[in-house]
Scaffold this active site. Sequence first.
Site, mmCIF file in Angstrom:
data_model
loop_
_atom_site.group_PDB
_atom_site.id
_atom_site.type_symbol
_atom_site.label_atom_id
_atom_site.label_comp_id
_atom_site.label_asym_id
_atom_site.label_seq_id
_atom_site.Cartn_x
_atom_site.Cartn_y
_atom_site.Cartn_z
ATOM 1 N N GLN A 50 0.824 -1.209 0.000
ATOM 2 C CA GLN A 50 0.000 0.000 0.000
ATOM 3 C C GLN A 50 0.860 1.262 0.000
ATOM 4 O OE1 GLN A 50 -3.281 -0.724 0.102
ATOM 5 N NE2 GLN A 50 -4.351 1.192 0.518
ATOM 6 N N GLU A 51 1.957 1.237 0.764
ATOM 7 C CA GLU A 51 2.760 2.434 0.961
ATOM 8 C C GLU A 51 3.669 2.748 -0.227
ATOM 9 O OE1 GLU A 51 2.970 4.717 3.280
ATOM 10 O OE2 GLU A 51 1.595 3.943 4.791
ATOM 11 N N SER A 52 4.391 1.755 -0.715
ATOM 12 C CA SER A 52 5.438 2.021 -1.715
ATOM 13 C C SER A 52 5.407 1.115 -2.925
ATOM 14 C CB SER A 52 6.813 1.893 -1.051
ATOM 15 O OG SER A 52 7.043 0.537 -0.676
#
Length: 704
Positions: A577-579
Site C-alpha cells: 500500500q505504501e510504496s
Amino acid sequence: MAPTAESRRLTLAFTASAQLRPMAQQLIATRSAAAYNGVLGYASSHSGEAGAAADLSVGHAYMLDHRYAEAESAFRQAGQRGQSLDDYADYLGAQAAVQGNRASDAYALLDHFAERHPGSLFVPTAPILLANAYLGNNDPASALRVLLPLQSEPAGSHVDFRFTLAKAYQASGNTQQAAALYRGLYTRDPLSNEAAEAKTQLAAMNVPLTAAERKQHADAMFNAKHYDIAQEEYRALQKNDSELSSADRDALEIYAAVCDLRLKKLSRGDVDHLPVTGDDSAALKMYLQSELARNEGRTDEHDRLVQQMLSQYPQSRWLEEALYSGGNMYLLKRDSAHAIAEYTLLGQHFPRSTYAPNAHWRAAWLSYRLRHYGDAARLMDEQITNYPAGTEIPGALYWRGRMYEDVEGNFGQAINYYKTLDASYVNSYYAMLARQRIAVLGNRTTPEPAAALASVRPVNDPELTDSLPENDPHLIKARLLANAALNEYIRPEIQLSETSSQWGALAEAEIYESFGENTRALQAMKRSGLPFFSLPVAEVPMVYWQLVFPRPYWQELSSNAQINGLDPYLVASLIRQESEFNPGAVSKANAYGLMQLLPSVGKSLAKQTGNRHLTTSDLLNPSINLRLGTIDLKKSIDRYSGQIEYALAAYNAGDLPVRQWIATNDYKDIPEWVESIPYTETREYVQGILRNRELYRAVYSGKP
C-alpha cells in the site's frame, strides 16, 4: 500455435539480448557518458536483433537528449542490423528526422509504411508523421493528400490527426478550415497539448476565439482542477475582452475567486469586495462566503448562506457544492444529524450529482450510527438499488445484513445479504467480514432474497490463461522492446495480438518481473483493469495472484516481522500500500523507502537501536528500512494495545485524530469504528491493508 522459423528466430534474439536490459535502463535513466558507452559497446559487439535492440535504446536516449542527427543514425543502424523491430527503426528514425529539421529523410521511411510493416503499432500514426514531414518541408499540398483520405477512418478523430490537418490547411492558405479545426481542439480537447498550440495558431492567423469559447476552455480547466490556469484565463478574459458586458465581467471576477479558494489564496476581504450580481454567479459568491464561514468555524453563518441558496438558487451547481461541503463539515464535527440533513438535501436536489452516491451512503451510515435503524435500513436498500455500480455497495450489503441479524433477528435474510456480498465482492474487506458472520450464524434456512439484492451486479469473470503464447510475434517483440528499455511500447505491442485479453496483463507483468522489477510488474497488473477483488482466488491462475501480491525481500521481511512479533503478511500488505515495494520511493510528505518512514522517525528509531549515524539516504536501503519500519509498526500497535485497525489508521493519519475518533467510544465493534473514520483516504487505507493481508494468506498458504 506451432513455432515458426520467424518466432524461433525472435525468441533466440530475445534470449541473446537479455543482458542488455539493465544497461539500457541505466542509459534511459541517466544518459551519462558511461551509460552511453556501455550500450554502444554492447551494440558494436552484437550482431542481428540483439545489436538492433541496443541501437534502438541508444537512439531513444539521443531523442531524449534532443540529439536528433545521432538518433536518426542509431535508428538507421538498427534497421540495417536486424529485422524484427524494423518498423520501430523506421518510425522512430522518421520522428528523429522530423524533429531534427531533416524532414526529407523521413519520406522513404514512412512512404507505404503499412504495406512494408503490416500490423505494426505505428500504422495508424505513420500518415500523420509523414504529413508533418511534408509540412516541415513547406509542402502542405502533399500533407493534405496524405491526410484527407483518412478523415473518416478511426485515426481521423484523434487529436494529433486533427491538429496536423489544421496545420496543413493553415499552411495551404485555407484559414477557414484551419480555424474550425483549431477551435474544435481548443474547446473540445482542452487538456491536450494541442489545445494550447491551437490557441497560438488562431492568434497567428488573426482569428480570435470568442468570449464563449475562452470561457468554455477556462471552465474545463477548472473542472479538471487546473485552478491556476483557469484563474489566469478568467482574469485575462475579464480584463481584455471588449465583447463582455459588465455583468459578464462581474461573473468572471467571481469565477476567478473560486479558483483562489481552491488554491487556498482567498480571504474574507477578497469575497467582500466581489461584485453583487443577480444570476448564478450570485450563488457562486454565496458559496464562497459559506466556504470561508466553514473554514473559520462559523457554522451559523454557513447554514444561513446555504438556506439562502436553497431559496434563491435551488438548482445551482454551487448549491450542490455547498451541500456536499456542509455535510462533510458536520461529519468531521461529529454532528451526525446536521450532516444527514445536508447529504439528504443534496440527493433530493441533485439526484444525478457525482456526489449523490457517496452523500446517500453517508446519510445511511450516519443514520445507523445514530441507531435510527429504520431509516438506515431503507437508505441502505436504496443505495443497493439506486447506485449498484458504486464503491459503497459492499458496505451497504454488510451493514444491512448486520441489521437483519442484530436488530431484526432475521438471520436467514442476513445470510442472503452476506452471501450476495461474498459472491460479488469476494475479496473485499466487507466480504471477509461477511464470511465471519456466516460462520457464526451457521446453516440456516434462508427466505426469498430481499428485492434490493436483485440489483447487485454479477461479476465479470474474464477468461484468463497462465500459458503464454510463446510463439506470438507481438509478445516476442514486446520482450525485445523490454530489453531495449523501450517500456512505453511494451503494453501497446502486446495488445496488438488478437488473444491478448486472455494473457496480455500477465505477459507485461512477467516481463518486468523477470528483471526483478517488482514494482513495475505490480503496477502493470493494477493497470490491467482485471477485477481481482471480485474473483475467487481459486478461479484465477495463481501466477496472477503472485504478481498482484508479490513478496520481494521476503526473507528479510519475515525475519524482521518475527523479531517484532508481527504477521509478515500484514507487513507485506502495508508495504504494498505504501510504496508498491519500490525501495527508492520518496513521497510528497518526505517519507522514504519501502515502509515510507519519515527521516525524523527513522533517525529516532536508529538511535534507540544504537545507530547514531543514520542518514536520510540510508532509509532507501531495503534492509535498514525493513528493520526500522517493523520496529515502528510494532510500537504503533503496542500504543493501541494490539488493536491493528487503530495502529494502521495512525500510520496513515497520525495519532492525534485517531485518539479523537477512539474517544467517541460508542462503537459496537471495530468494523463499525473503521467505517466511521471520517477521512476517506484513511478508511480505505485500513480496509485495503486488512483485505490484502487476507489475500496474501490465501495466495501463499494454499487456503483461499
